[in-house]
Write a protein that holds these residues in place. Sequence first.
Motif, PDB file in Angstrom:
ATOM      1  N   SER A 164      57.136  35.362  42.309  1.00 24.19           N
ATOM      2  CA  SER A 164      57.813  35.843  43.536  1.00 24.19           C
ATOM      3  C   SER A 164      57.865  37.544  43.758  1.00 24.19           C
ATOM      4  O   SER A 164      58.231  38.117  42.305  1.00 24.19           O
ATOM      5  CB  SER A 164      59.271  35.289  43.529  1.00 24.19           C
ATOM      6  N   GLU A 165      58.151  37.948  44.670  1.00 22.34           N
ATOM      7  CA  GLU A 165      58.349  39.372  44.841  1.00 22.34           C
ATOM      8  C   GLU A 165      59.918  39.799  44.806  1.00 22.34           C
ATOM      9  O   GLU A 165      60.776  39.089  45.040  1.00 22.34           O
ATOM     10  CB  GLU A 165      57.982  39.716  46.247  1.00 22.34           C
ATOM     11  N   ALA A 166      60.019  40.801  44.245  1.00 25.08           N
ATOM     12  CA  ALA A 166      61.249  41.029  43.645  1.00 25.08           C
ATOM     13  C   ALA A 166      62.104  41.217  45.088  1.00 25.08           C
ATOM     14  O   ALA A 166      61.671  41.923  46.262  1.00 25.08           O
ATOM     15  CB  ALA A 166      61.485  42.309  43.070  1.00 25.08           C
ATOM     16  N   PRO A 167      63.554  40.823  45.000  1.00 22.55           N
ATOM     17  CA  PRO A 167      64.079  40.987  46.448  1.00 22.55           C
ATOM     18  C   PRO A 167      64.478  42.370  46.765  1.00 22.55           C
ATOM     19  O   PRO A 167      64.436  43.522  45.995  1.00 22.55           O
ATOM     20  CB  PRO A 167      65.535  40.154  46.082  1.00 22.55           C
ATOM     21  N   ASP A 168      64.743  42.554  48.002  1.00 21.50           N
ATOM     22  CA  ASP A 168      64.853  43.840  48.609  1.00 21.50           C
ATOM     23  C   ASP A 168      66.387  44.302  48.562  1.00 21.50           C
ATOM     24  O   ASP A 168      67.147  44.000  49.299  1.00 21.50           O
ATOM     25  CB  ASP A 168      64.434  43.996  49.946  1.00 21.50           C
ATOM     26  N   VAL A 169      66.735  44.630  47.342  1.00 19.05           N
ATOM     27  CA  VAL A 169      67.991  44.981  46.715  1.00 19.05           C
ATOM     28  C   VAL A 169      68.458  46.541  46.743  1.00 19.05           C
ATOM     29  O   VAL A 169      67.495  47.154  46.063  1.00 19.05           O
ATOM     30  CB  VAL A 169      68.418  44.280  45.693  1.00 19.05           C
ATOM     31  N   THR A 170      69.326  46.959  47.433  1.00 22.02           N
ATOM     32  CA  THR A 170      69.557  48.491  47.278  1.00 22.02           C
ATOM     33  C   THR A 170      70.641  48.817  46.153  1.00 22.02           C
ATOM     34  O   THR A 170      71.483  48.173  45.764  1.00 22.02           O
ATOM     35  CB  THR A 170      70.227  49.021  48.381  1.00 22.02           C
ATOM     36  N   LEU A 171      69.817  49.491  45.003  1.00 21.97           N
ATOM     37  CA  LEU A 171      70.533  49.697  43.749  1.00 21.97           C
ATOM     38  C   LEU A 171      71.412  51.090  43.833  1.00 21.97           C
ATOM     39  O   LEU A 171      70.585  52.031  43.933  1.00 21.97           O
ATOM     40  CB  LEU A 171      69.589  49.637  42.577  1.00 21.97           C
ATOM     41  N   GLY A 172      72.736  51.135  43.558  1.00 20.68           N
ATOM     42  CA  GLY A 172      73.315  52.021  43.428  1.00 20.68           C
ATOM     43  C   GLY A 172      73.464  52.505  42.112  1.00 20.68           C
ATOM     44  O   GLY A 172      72.639  52.282  41.144  1.00 20.68           O
ATOM     45  N   GLU A 173      74.434  53.733  41.917  1.00 20.46           N
ATOM     46  CA  GLU A 173      74.673  54.074  40.622  1.00 20.46           C
ATOM     47  C   GLU A 173      74.887  53.076  39.529  1.00 20.46           C
ATOM     48  O   GLU A 173      75.912  52.474  39.873  1.00 20.46           O
ATOM     49  CB  GLU A 173      75.365  55.220  40.411  1.00 20.46           C
ATOM     50  N   ASN A 174      74.320  53.097  38.308  1.00 22.80           N
ATOM     51  CA  ASN A 174      74.811  52.168  37.348  1.00 22.80           C
ATOM     52  C   ASN A 174      74.531  50.548  37.668  1.00 22.80           C
ATOM     53  O   ASN A 174      75.098  49.740  37.279  1.00 22.80           O
ATOM     54  CB  ASN A 174      76.235  52.212  37.142  1.00 22.80           C
ATOM     55  N   GLU A 175      73.662  50.448  38.501  1.00 22.08           N
ATOM     56  CA  GLU A 175      73.305  49.137  38.980  1.00 22.08           C
ATOM     57  C   GLU A 175      71.767  48.946  38.736  1.00 22.08           C
ATOM     58  O   GLU A 175      70.913  49.705  38.855  1.00 22.08           O
ATOM     59  CB  GLU A 175      73.516  48.848  40.539  1.00 22.08           C
ATOM     60  N   TYR A 176      71.428  47.715  38.094  1.00 18.13           N
ATOM     61  CA  TYR A 176      70.374  47.367  37.629  1.00 18.13           C
ATOM     62  C   TYR A 176      69.687  45.995  38.108  1.00 18.13           C
ATOM     63  O   TYR A 176      70.487  44.952  38.086  1.00 18.13           O
ATOM     64  CB  TYR A 176      70.077  47.613  36.045  1.00 18.13           C
ATOM     65  N   LEU A 177      68.537  45.925  38.318  1.00 23.41           N
ATOM     66  CA  LEU A 177      67.896  44.561  38.763  1.00 23.41           C
ATOM     67  C   LEU A 177      67.096  43.969  37.537  1.00 23.41           C
ATOM     68  O   LEU A 177      66.250  44.386  36.904  1.00 23.41           O
ATOM     69  CB  LEU A 177      66.739  44.701  39.838  1.00 23.41           C
ATOM     70  N   GLY A 178      67.173  42.709  37.142  1.00 20.71           N
ATOM     71  CA  GLY A 178      66.942  41.961  36.174  1.00 20.71           C
ATOM     72  C   GLY A 178      66.207  40.855  36.292  1.00 20.71           C
ATOM     73  O   GLY A 178      66.635  40.046  37.531  1.00 20.71           O
ATOM     74  N   VAL A 179      65.098  40.119  35.772  1.00 21.05           N
ATOM     75  CA  VAL A 179      64.235  39.088  36.421  1.00 21.05           C
ATOM     76  C   VAL A 179      64.343  38.204  35.222  1.00 21.05           C
ATOM     77  O   VAL A 179      64.037  38.588  33.935  1.00 21.05           O
ATOM     78  CB  VAL A 179      63.209  39.205  36.927  1.00 21.05           C
ATOM     79  N   SER A 180      64.512  36.686  35.300  1.00 20.76           N
ATOM     80  CA  SER A 180      63.683  35.793  34.230  1.00 20.76           C
ATOM     81  C   SER A 180      62.801  35.017  35.067  1.00 20.76           C
ATOM     82  O   SER A 180      62.725  34.527  36.142  1.00 20.76           O
ATOM     83  CB  SER A 180      65.063  34.868  33.862  1.00 20.76           C
ATOM     84  N   HIS A 181      61.567  34.775  34.293  1.00 17.88           N
ATOM     85  CA  HIS A 181      60.594  33.948  34.855  1.00 17.88           C
ATOM     86  C   HIS A 181      60.676  32.514  34.361  1.00 17.88           C
ATOM     87  O   HIS A 181      59.655  31.855  34.710  1.00 17.88           O
ATOM     88  CB  HIS A 181      59.154  34.589  34.511  1.00 17.88           C
ATOM     89  N   ASN A 182      61.777  32.230  33.880  1.00 14.26           N
ATOM     90  CA  ASN A 182      61.853  30.848  33.278  1.00 14.26           C
ATOM     91  C   ASN A 182      63.022  29.994  33.926  1.00 14.26           C
ATOM     92  O   ASN A 182      63.788  28.916  33.103  1.00 14.26           O
ATOM     93  CB  ASN A 182      62.285  30.859  31.692  1.00 14.26           C
ATOM     94  N   GLY A 183      63.421  30.232  35.265  1.00  9.90           N
ATOM     95  CA  GLY A 183      64.298  29.247  35.878  1.00  9.90           C
ATOM     96  C   GLY A 183      63.594  28.064  35.923  1.00  9.90           C
ATOM     97  O   GLY A 183      62.220  27.959  36.062  1.00  9.90           O
ATOM     98  N   MET A 184      64.492  27.222  36.454  1.00 12.19           N
ATOM     99  CA  MET A 184      63.887  25.685  36.604  1.00 12.19           C
ATOM    100  C   MET A 184      63.018  25.632  37.882  1.00 12.19           C
ATOM    101  O   MET A 184      62.159  24.888  37.982  1.00 12.19           O
ATOM    102  CB  MET A 184      65.084  24.708  36.958  1.00 12.19           C
ATOM    103  N   GLY A 185      63.125  26.705  38.900  1.00  9.42           N
ATOM    104  CA  GLY A 185      62.310  26.862  40.057  1.00  9.42           C
ATOM    105  C   GLY A 185      61.490  28.045  39.904  1.00  9.42           C
ATOM    106  O   GLY A 185      61.001  28.765  40.795  1.00  9.42           O
ATOM    107  N   GLY A 186      61.473  28.777  38.755  1.00 11.67           N
ATOM    108  CA  GLY A 186      60.667  29.876  38.684  1.00 11.67           C
ATOM    109  C   GLY A 186      61.572  31.139  38.347  1.00 11.67           C
ATOM    110  O   GLY A 186      62.469  31.264  37.719  1.00 11.67           O
TER     111      GLY A 186
END
Length: 649
Positions: A555-577
């Motif tokens: 899946s494509e990473a969501p379009d999320v605006t990250l401010g200062e001290n904000e970080y986007l993380g991903v797991s590929h091992n959810g029940m739905g991906g």
Amino acid sequence: MKKKFLALSLAAALGVSLLSGCTQDTAPSPSPSASTPAEPSPSQTVSETYTYADTVAWDGRYDVVIVGFGGAGSMAAMAAADEGARVLLVEKAPEGHEGGNTRYCGQLFANGNGNYEDTLAYYKALAGDHEIPKAMLELYAREIANLADTISDKLGLNKEEFMAWNGIPVIGSMSPEYPEFPGSDSITLTSTHAGISDGYLWQAMRKQVTDRADKIDVWFESPAVSLVQDPASKTILGVTVERGGEKLNVRADNGVVLTLGGFENNPEMLADYLGLTDSRAIGTLYNTGDGIDMVLDVGADLWHMEAYEGIGDFSGSVVKVPEGERGTTMFGSSFTQGGSIFIAGDGNRYLREDELTRHGHIKLGDAWMNARRPLRSFVICDETQFNAFTMPENAVNVQSASSIADLAALIDVDADTLVKTVENYNSYAKAGYDPQFGRSAESMAPITGGTYYAVELTAAMLNTQGGARRNENAEVLDRSGNPIPHLYSAGEFGGITAFQYQGGGNIAECVIFGQIAGKNAAEVKNDTLPAYTAAEKVTSNIVHTPGVTTDLAASEAPDVTLGENEYLGVSHNGMGGDLYVKVTMDGDKISTVEIVQHAETDGISDPARDQIPGAIVEANSTEVDNVSGATITSKAIKEAVEDALSQVK
């Protein structure tokens, strides 16, 4: 230009011309690319004339097409891909809702613990006087006897973590479910880890598909609507799939596998085949019996159409919720104990409230049968029992009143009858003896207090077993008992269960017949299609070929605006991906954790999504306990947070 393939009746009217014998080329050739023109299959080649397949405007072409991305479909896709086939797996549900009943079930499988003779004797007893072909029953028993090894090997799971549920409350009553039957000492209900109803087994199955993304394409929201069949040889040539508002003909050179579940969400079929006019599914909402019409159109036989399973208390009941919404299983509920009774729409009790059912079956003489149900049914209880029960938020008919007579009016039940029913029951509870239904003394208490409650119930529909008749090779049979060439099935669509059901049997069937169907469908067939002149040959524009069109890409990473001290993380091992989180830091402390994208299962993953982010913030660590029943989602959230934290400078 696309042309609809002719129906059998039209083909007969025009006259099928069976010409001289056709030659064939048995040497396999690679799967065509998007630009490859339509050519005869390597196992279905003709020299001078064309075949019915050449009169169909094909839009796609694969070695194997599998209909239904659940447990059986996953196992079939894995097996076919491992045989070298290029596979298309089509699924009616949107991504995040695939998985059929495997996604929602207890994640347990029937296990014969290595004893074939006991397993065979047990499953013969389950069938009662219902005929199941000897070869099929023996294969099923042989595979169940060794199913723990198969699941461990095929799904990459640690057998040391497997857990038998004998003697454990509620689930233990199904391990074995029929302890009085011969061979039962060897039968257990087994989970692949110390947890149930958390999607663990489904996630392992799904992962086998995603790990083979180079060989398996997946289309979501793409229901199959019909099978393409050669009118003379009856060979299944492919599937017509509805995708993006367009009907696409997809050629399957070697075989089609149907793993699209039952008809528990089709009210008309439930009434016609089961005589059941009101129920709520507790599994997937996408099993609507599509395969029944598809196989009838190609001459298949049906079996076990009358067999279905319920689940839970009160002969397999759930609190009534709106149509089209999933019911919530009632297991060990407060309504089976204390000041509560179960009544029909006429105000009378009609069954023993504390009876432990066997997948919705209650004892009738020497057998366990699906209960006959009234048109309407209710729990009548006092405030103590009502407060002890967790009521679904979407319950449609929960009433309360200060008297039984007033309560009767609210649910349109004769007041005199209901008042008398409650009075009689209260006298039984005080005496410790129920002459009507034999309810145990320890389960009864008088219905008393200032407020009385009525909760409408309906049948809990776990799954249907009926569908296409198949044999031990997972081949779909016609009404004369002959295999329909190139057509296979597995799972609940024509399940082996004909009478009494052992918990975990459908998962076992998904694993066993899914593999058989996938392997056999992948085999290159050395058969020849007859020549055909009743319709014109067409030129196909084959666009959809292996590796060209798939919805299973990461899946494509969501379009999320990250401010200062904000970080986007991903797991590929959810029940739905993939599951994405946004983590906000305040110095060296985790300030917030927000789940911004996921494809987890609603109803199962909700507790983890509600609790784990806050627990991580409070602990300022991902070292927090998983939520029971939502282990996969819990781990995925923590893994995604760890990925985000790894980016902190």
